[in-house]
Design an enzyme around this catalytic site. Structure first.
Site, PDB file in Angstrom:
ATOM      1  N   GLY A  43       0.859  -1.095   0.239  1.00  0.00           N
ATOM      2  CA  GLY A  43      -0.023  -0.064   0.078  1.00  0.00           C
ATOM      3  C   GLY A  43       0.419   1.501   0.167  1.00  0.00           C
ATOM      4  O   GLY A  43       0.271   2.301  -0.438  1.00  0.00           O
ATOM      5  N   CYS A  44       1.614   1.276   0.791  1.00  0.00           N
ATOM      6  CA  CYS A  44       2.649   2.586   0.906  1.00  0.00           C
ATOM      7  C   CYS A  44       3.211   2.741  -0.274  1.00  0.00           C
ATOM      8  O   CYS A  44       4.128   3.461  -0.689  1.00  0.00           O
ATOM      9  CB  CYS A  44       3.796   2.373   2.191  1.00  0.00           C
ATOM     10  SG  CYS A  44       3.009   2.386   3.433  1.00  0.00           S
ATOM     11  N   SER A  45       3.795   2.068  -1.171  1.00  0.00           N
ATOM     12  CA  SER A  45       5.076   1.766  -2.664  1.00  0.00           C
ATOM     13  C   SER A  45       3.849   2.199  -3.205  1.00  0.00           C
ATOM     14  O   SER A  45       4.311   2.979  -4.123  1.00  0.00           O
ATOM     15  CB  SER A  45       5.333   0.227  -2.689  1.00  0.00           C
ATOM     16  OG  SER A  45       6.304  -0.229  -1.878  1.00  0.00           O
ATOM     17  N   ALA A  48       3.173   6.262  -2.730  1.00  0.00           N
ATOM     18  CA  ALA A  48       4.160   6.465  -3.237  1.00  0.00           C
ATOM     19  C   ALA A  48       4.241   6.420  -4.670  1.00  0.00           C
ATOM     20  O   ALA A  48       4.848   7.922  -4.936  1.00  0.00           O
ATOM     21  CB  ALA A  48       5.806   5.703  -2.277  1.00  0.00           C
TER      22      ALA A  48
END
Length: 157
Positions: A43-45, A48
């Site tokens: 999710g964070c990738s 970003a």
């Protein structure tokens, strides 16, 4: 989450190179301040990379994008290099800023309860006032949601 209309809390944190970055140094510019749980997670990738894909629009409109997590500066450096991220990542290992911005919450995963960062975003105006919040931001659409909000805001003025 902090309320819309309140003054953004100033802070100083290290970036991926270990340089100290202060929020007040961006006064006079709009700021997107997004909090995310962990470098190099799906999710964070995705989030970003969505900010990276939209970054030219942010830059053209002189909007600063800052991501904050409790990962180390070293972790941020690897994350930035892996995805060629063009914006600022700040490390808050002691989660003082994370807590001050009220995004350190109780979470549950597979029946276990723990404390962690809720994926949240603040839009801060040129005077340092919070003008929009995105609580439980969608990692795939957060960057675009912000641009749509800012376009709508421009049309209203």
């Amino acid at each position: 989450m902090l309320e819309i209309g309140t003054t953004a809390i100033d802070f100083t944190l290290p970036d991926e190179q270990g340089n100290l970055i202060s929020l007040h140094s961006f006064k006079g510019k709009k700021i997107v301040l997004y909090f995310y749980p962990k470098d190099n997670t799906p999710g964070c990738s995705k989030q970003a990379c969505a900010f990276k894909a939209a970054y030219d629009v942010y830059k053209r409109n002189d909007i600063i994008v800052i991501g904050i997590s409790k990962d180390s500066s070293r972790s941020h450096l690897r994350f930035k290099e892996k995805y060629d991220l063009p914006f600022i990542l700040l490390s808050d290992e002691e989660h003082k800023v994370i807590e001050a911005y009220d995004v350190w919450k109780e979470k549950k995963l597979y029946g276990k309860t723990y404390m962690g960062i809720t994926r949240s975003t603040y839009v801060i105006d040129e005077e340092g006032t919070i003008i929009k919040t995105f609580e439980k931001a969608n990692p795939a659409t957060n960057a675009q949601d912000i641009l749509e909000y800012l376009a709508q805001l421009s049309n209203e003025q």
